[in-house]
Write a protein that holds these residues in place. Structure first.
Motif: not given
Length: 205
Positions: A3-29
């Motif tokens: 497993x090769x991974x990156x881990x980052x801490x999420x602020x509320x603002x960054x979490x909101x920005x991330x969800x915009x990106x995730x809208x184009x990905x498959x939600x696996x549950x």
């Protein structure tokens, strides 16, 4: 599997920005993982960057670097049921013995922990949202007592070149302007709850 991974801490603002990106990905549950990590009383596994956890009282997982000099985020994983069959028992005990030379072979995970004097190292309670796209696996983790995190992962065969995976991960997070955390949840937990063990580990903030 590696497993090769990156881990980052999420602020509320960054979490909101991330969800915009995730809208184009498959939600696996969503999953809720409750992990108990184990070690010897003198932290022999932690000092070798070896992590042994029982997940959801269902299985035991090993995570370790084949080369201890590798950075955190590239690990080999092995998984065994709590009551392994004969072949799995041999492999499980051989893996323990690889890192703990005085290991006494046992037929089950519970017996192995008890008879070899392993103790609880850390408790990680993680509610996770999972997404995927083109070989990239994304987890949005809500970890009790630690906060919110992004984990982006590529899973490789053990003979593959991990540099390709690193390139994919960096490309994925580049527009998010996030800072990679070079430790895992265990180190973050120990940093808050067991400073002595944290200082003995291989990876630090």
């Amino acid at each position: 599997m590696i497993e090769v991974e990156l881990k980052c801490q999420l602020s509320p603002a960054l979490l909101q920005k991330l969800h915009s990106k995730l809208e184009h990905m498959r939600f696996d549950g969503e999953v809720h993982n409750r992990d108990i990590y184990y070690d010897t009383q003198d932290y022999a596994l932690l000092q070798q960057a070896v992590f042994v956890r029982v997940r959801n009282k269902e299985k035991v997982e090993f995570k370790f670097n084949e080369n201890i000099e590798k950075v955190h985020g590239q690990t080999t994983e092995r998984t065994f049921p709590l009551h392994p069959d004969t072949d799995q028992v041999k492999k499980m005990n051989a893996l323990f013995t690889r890192f703990l030379p005085t290991w006494q072979a046992q037929p089950t995970v519970g017996a192995a922990i008890s008879q070899n004097g392993l103790v609880e190292l850390a408790h990680i309670d993680n509610k996770r949202e999972e997404y995927s796209q083109n070989g990239i696996y994304v987890s949005v983790d809500h970890v009790a007592q630690l906060g919110d995190f992004l984990e982006v992962e590529v899973r490789c065969d053990e003979n593959d070149d991990p540099e390709k995976a690193h390139t994919m991960l960096q490309a994925f997070v580049s527009e998010l302007d996030v800072k990679h955390i070079g430790v895992g949840y265990v180190e973050l937990w120990l940093h808050e709850h067991n400073v002595k063990a944290y200082q003995l580990g291989k990876y630090h903030l």
